[in-house]
Design a protein around this motif. Sequence first.
Motif, short mmCIF file in Angstrom:
data_model
loop_
_atom_site.label_atom_id
_atom_site.label_comp_id
_atom_site.label_asym_id
_atom_site.label_seq_id
_atom_site.Cartn_x
_atom_site.Cartn_y
_atom_site.Cartn_z
N ALA A 13 0.83 -1.22 0.00
CA ALA A 13 0.00 0.00 0.00
C ALA A 13 0.86 1.26 0.00
O ALA A 13 0.46 2.29 -0.55
CB ALA A 13 -0.93 0.01 1.22
N GLY A 14 2.04 1.21 0.61
CA GLY A 14 2.94 2.37 0.65
C GLY A 14 2.74 3.22 1.89
O GLY A 14 1.69 3.18 2.54
N VAL A 15 3.78 4.00 2.20
CA VAL A 15 3.83 4.78 3.45
C VAL A 15 2.64 5.73 3.58
O VAL A 15 2.02 5.83 4.65
CB VAL A 15 5.15 5.56 3.54
CG1 VAL A 15 5.17 6.47 4.77
CG2 VAL A 15 6.35 4.61 3.58
N MET A 16 2.31 6.42 2.50
CA MET A 16 1.25 7.43 2.57
C MET A 16 -0.09 6.79 2.97
O MET A 16 -0.76 7.24 3.89
CB MET A 16 1.14 8.10 1.20
CG MET A 16 0.31 9.34 1.19
SD MET A 16 1.24 10.73 1.83
CE MET A 16 2.14 11.20 0.38
N LYS A 17 -0.48 5.74 2.25
CA LYS A 17 -1.77 5.08 2.54
C LYS A 17 -1.75 4.43 3.92
O LYS A 17 -2.75 4.46 4.64
CB LYS A 17 -2.08 4.01 1.48
CG LYS A 17 -2.55 4.56 0.15
CD LYS A 17 -3.30 3.48 -0.65
CE LYS A 17 -3.76 4.02 -2.00
NZ LYS A 17 -2.64 4.10 -2.99
N PRO A 52 1.78 13.16 6.37
CA PRO A 52 0.64 12.92 5.48
C PRO A 52 -0.70 13.44 6.02
O PRO A 52 -1.53 13.90 5.24
CB PRO A 52 0.62 11.39 5.34
CG PRO A 52 2.04 10.98 5.54
CD PRO A 52 2.53 11.91 6.62
#
Lengths: 379, 120
Positions: free
Chosen positions: A37-41, A332
């Motif tokens: 999903a990645g750091v932001m999500k 974020p």
Amino acid sequence: MNEDSPLKQTPLHALHVSLGARMVPFAGYDMPVQYPAGVMKEHLHTRSAAGLFDVSHMGQVILRPKSGRIEDAALALEKLVPVDVLGLAEGRQRYTLFTNDEGNILDDLMVANRGDHLFLVVNASCKEADFAHLQKHLGETCELTLLDDRALIALQGPRAECVLAELWADIATMRFMDVAEAALHDVPCIISRSGYTGEDGFEISIPAASAEDVTRRILEHPDVMPIGLGARDSLRLEAGLCLYGDDIDTTTTPVEAGLEWAMQKARRSNGAREGGFPGAGVILRQFTDGAGRRRVGLKPEGKAPVRGGAPLFADTEGKVPVGTVTSGGFGPSADHPVAMGYVDIAHTANGTQVFAEVRGKYLAVTVSALPFVTPTYKR
Amino acid sequence: MLKFTDEHEWLKIEGDVATVGITAHAAEQLGDLVFVELPEAGTALDKGATAATVESVKAASDVYCPLDGEIVESNQAIVDDPALVNSDPQGAGWFFKLKLSDPSAVNALLDEAAYKELIA
């Protein structure tokens, strides 16, 4: 940490790999920095639903009084920390620090009163040193165990309580910093209502043999997403929480770090058990007179993140140094860059503008109140 | 003509101008970008010089100039919305256009097959 020594694995290592995590070395362990999903999500999901973290690399230590009296363990530990351990009620936990004779910080940790023993959670990178420190100073009065047969997970975010309530209905009765024992999927766990994200949430100590099973089942809940170290860092940074090794270390004191709140009255000047911890002279003097510098929140005014190590100046030409950024990145949830660092006492007022040197430029940064997001702890 | 570097950049060459960006592999490795800094038009850069900086939530990385040349245009769209680099790295997420000092130097760069082998 020897760079050549093989990386250790937590009991959840295979689970991370099966979830497609990108693994990186961290404090001697092979740890997930992010999932697909990645750091932001991952970060945003933790603030909107629930994020699950593997923090099994951290040290879990049991301190059992040889006398059988918990007061003896509490008083023994107070010789190493500037907080009120004796006044910590059964089933409660509090944040504390190991200090050294110079008044600087050896580690930050959590201590819980578990009735017949104290339960400590310390940083992964410090756990061997902390354990040796405890052995040396408390070995006479306490039986010490560094647990190597338990995993530790954190479930953080506004949906964490509901998710766990499906496994243990009484979880809703816990308040922030309560510690309780409960069976999750028939596995006996130690649960604290605490965390490192600024969100309401829980940390759960699970016997290693059952850890993957319990964790997989919690991850099956649609509100829960696995979260890596990347988002763990951006979440704690927005929450204004210190990272040992970056924001606090053996060059900073609790007063410089703005951690006076962690030192209860009993240990301060004129308290019932004033001083009596390493570096008390320095720390209590700073408590009264203030320190020459202080940790503050820093909000970069532009879009460029300002990261740990960036020097801070009073002017746009880098002539008058006023401090250093200790950690920073993009927030974020804040939706702008966020940072913290130390500045000279004359520059600590909120709204003060200073300039961070980044790639040869001097970027405007405003001293700002921490945290950058409103915590949602259930007090 | 499409060329690649071992620093994970792609170059689309039209005459003596190369449009330069980072590969999908690089964008994936960097993760969600939150900040991009690009060189100004008119800037002369040597091969290997820092041409741009990208920042993810976690870390900053440099993007190097793949060949000697002069910047003729930068892509303001990725400065305004760095996520474009993640969503369309080899299209709308281009970085800058470089007027090459020596157009024949592109022959020394990797072709697509060689780049794919590099990241395999």
